[in-house]
Design a protein around this motif. Sequence first.
Motif, mmCIF file in Angstrom:
data_model
loop_
_atom_site.group_PDB
_atom_site.id
_atom_site.type_symbol
_atom_site.label_atom_id
_atom_site.label_comp_id
_atom_site.label_asym_id
_atom_site.label_seq_id
_atom_site.Cartn_x
_atom_site.Cartn_y
_atom_site.Cartn_z
ATOM 1 N N MET A 75 -5.102 -2.391 4.251
ATOM 2 C CA MET A 75 -6.127 -3.052 3.439
ATOM 3 C C MET A 75 -5.865 -4.550 3.369
ATOM 4 O O MET A 75 -4.781 -5.021 3.730
ATOM 5 C CB MET A 75 -6.182 -2.438 2.040
ATOM 6 N N ILE A 77 -10.624 -1.529 2.552
ATOM 7 C CA ILE A 77 -9.691 -0.516 3.029
ATOM 8 C C ILE A 77 -10.145 -0.052 4.407
ATOM 9 O O ILE A 77 -11.330 0.223 4.625
ATOM 10 C CB ILE A 77 -9.619 0.664 2.043
ATOM 11 N N TYR A 111 -3.053 -8.672 5.984
ATOM 12 C CA TYR A 111 -3.165 -7.219 5.852
ATOM 13 C C TYR A 111 -1.954 -6.678 5.104
ATOM 14 O O TYR A 111 -0.855 -7.233 5.186
ATOM 15 C CB TYR A 111 -3.237 -6.545 7.219
ATOM 16 N N LEU A 168 -11.482 -5.754 -2.390
ATOM 17 C CA LEU A 168 -10.498 -5.195 -1.469
ATOM 18 C C LEU A 168 -11.206 -4.366 -0.411
ATOM 19 O O LEU A 168 -12.130 -3.613 -0.717
ATOM 20 C CB LEU A 168 -9.494 -4.324 -2.222
ATOM 21 N N HIS A 205 -13.601 0.113 9.005
ATOM 22 C CA HIS A 205 -13.854 -0.044 7.569
ATOM 23 C C HIS A 205 -14.070 1.326 6.943
ATOM 24 O O HIS A 205 -14.892 2.113 7.416
ATOM 25 C CB HIS A 205 -15.082 -0.930 7.359
ATOM 26 N N SER A 238 -14.960 -0.530 0.429
ATOM 27 C CA SER A 238 -14.580 -1.720 -0.338
ATOM 28 C C SER A 238 -14.499 -1.314 -1.803
ATOM 29 O O SER A 238 -15.315 -0.516 -2.269
ATOM 30 C CB SER A 238 -15.604 -2.836 -0.161
ATOM 31 N N LEU A 256 0.829 -1.196 0.000
ATOM 32 C CA LEU A 256 0.000 0.000 0.000
ATOM 33 C C LEU A 256 0.870 1.255 0.000
ATOM 34 O O LEU A 256 1.898 1.305 0.680
ATOM 35 C CB LEU A 256 -0.903 -0.019 1.232
ATOM 36 N N TYR A 267 -3.738 3.869 7.332
ATOM 37 C CA TYR A 267 -4.549 3.051 6.439
ATOM 38 C C TYR A 267 -3.908 1.675 6.286
ATOM 39 O O TYR A 267 -2.682 1.544 6.342
ATOM 40 C CB TYR A 267 -4.648 3.698 5.051
#
Length: 134
Positions: free
Chosen positions: A104, A66, A116, A64, A78, A81, A34, A102
């Motif tokens: 994901m 995030i 992750y 995915l 969350h 998506s 990421l 962040y």
Amino acid sequence: TMLYEKNCTPQSARDRLGAFLFKGEVVLPIEIKLFGQFNEETKKAQLAWEMKGLTEAVAKDAYLVIFRKRPEDEFFRHLKSVSVHDAHTVDNGLRPGEEAQYEMRLRTNEGRFSPYSNRVMIVNTEKVEGMNGE
């Protein structure tokens, strides 16, 4: 009670419980890298990623997820998506002067998931206006 006994997040508890509902590999061997930055022109947090190990068989049934963690949050929440075919997205909710982390992961409709991604920190560099408009 799993949340308190195992000291885990709600998502982690769902992941653990969901692992019992299917056969096969629970954690998919997909690596997600990421990247993130604050875009001064658009005033939005930008996220982009690269994936290794994603097969078409998995991609047709996956998405995915995030997550974002603000300083006041106890755990990651969350954010949104997105399709596995996307390679970037934005966060419109990062407030002036705010920073957020962040991460994901990939999930399938049957409950399998990837590890992750790495975590990234993005800071909204817009100045916070004071009470007097300063």
